[in-house]
Design a protein around this motif. Structure first.
Motif, PDB file in Angstrom:
ATOM      1  N   ASP A 199       1.128  -1.097   0.018  1.00 28.75           N
ATOM      2  CA  ASP A 199      -0.030   0.133   0.411  1.00 28.75           C
ATOM      3  C   ASP A 199       0.916   1.240  -0.367  1.00 28.75           C
ATOM      4  N   THR A 200       2.320   1.141  -0.594  1.00 33.07           N
ATOM      5  CA  THR A 200       3.082   2.249  -1.005  1.00 33.07           C
ATOM      6  C   THR A 200       3.436   3.311  -2.299  1.00 33.07           C
ATOM      7  N   ALA A 201       2.798   2.879  -3.596  1.00 31.45           N
ATOM      8  CA  ALA A 201       2.346   3.181  -4.535  1.00 31.45           C
ATOM      9  C   ALA A 201       1.494   3.949  -4.701  1.00 31.45           C
ATOM     10  N   ASP A 202       1.074   4.761  -3.922  1.00 33.36           N
ATOM     11  CA  ASP A 202       0.537   6.127  -4.144  1.00 33.36           C
ATOM     12  C   ASP A 202       1.049   7.248  -3.718  1.00 33.36           C
ATOM     13  N   ALA A 203       1.997   7.053  -2.586  1.00 33.42           N
ATOM     14  CA  ALA A 203       3.001   8.171  -2.133  1.00 33.42           C
ATOM     15  C   ALA A 203       3.988   7.669  -2.659  1.00 33.42           C
ATOM     16  N   MET A 204       4.414   6.986  -3.398  1.00 35.59           N
ATOM     17  CA  MET A 204       5.811   6.570  -4.134  1.00 35.59           C
ATOM     18  C   MET A 204       5.439   6.920  -5.176  1.00 35.59           C
ATOM     19  N   SER A 205       4.636   7.339  -5.525  1.00 33.88           N
ATOM     20  CA  SER A 205       4.127   8.116  -7.511  1.00 33.88           C
ATOM     21  C   SER A 205       3.711   9.096  -6.745  1.00 33.88           C
ATOM     22  N   LEU A 206       3.658   9.939  -5.931  1.00 26.78           N
ATOM     23  CA  LEU A 206       3.899  11.277  -5.505  1.00 26.78           C
ATOM     24  C   LEU A 206       5.383  11.819  -5.448  1.00 26.78           C
TER      25      LEU A 206
END
Length: 73
Positions: free
Chosen positions: A42-49
């Motif tokens: 569940d880290t992809a959204d934060a990593m994309s930002l």
């Protein structure tokens, strides 16, 4: 398994560079690409930002600009 889906090659490369696993990559009938990333953590959204404000994103934008120059002549 949670998935993160993107058509952005550079973002997919960044996410896999940062340790997320690529589940699949394909070219769709529309001609666009689709990359499926394992987002169990569940880290992809934060990593994309993080990516869009990083030097990696700036490098990718410069690369695209240079390609446009080469292909426009």
């Amino acid at each position: 398994m949670k998935e993160f889906i993107t058509s952005d090659l550079a973002l997919a490369a960044y996410l896999t560079f940062k340790g997320l696993n690529l589940v699949s990559a394909e070219k769709l009938p529309s001609g666009r690409f689709q990359f499926v990333i394992d987002n169990t953590s569940d880290t992809a959204d934060a990593m994309s930002l993080e990516y869009f404000s990083s030097d990696f994103s700036k490098f990718d934008n410069q690369l695209r600009s240079l390609k446009k120059l080469l292909y426009s002549s």
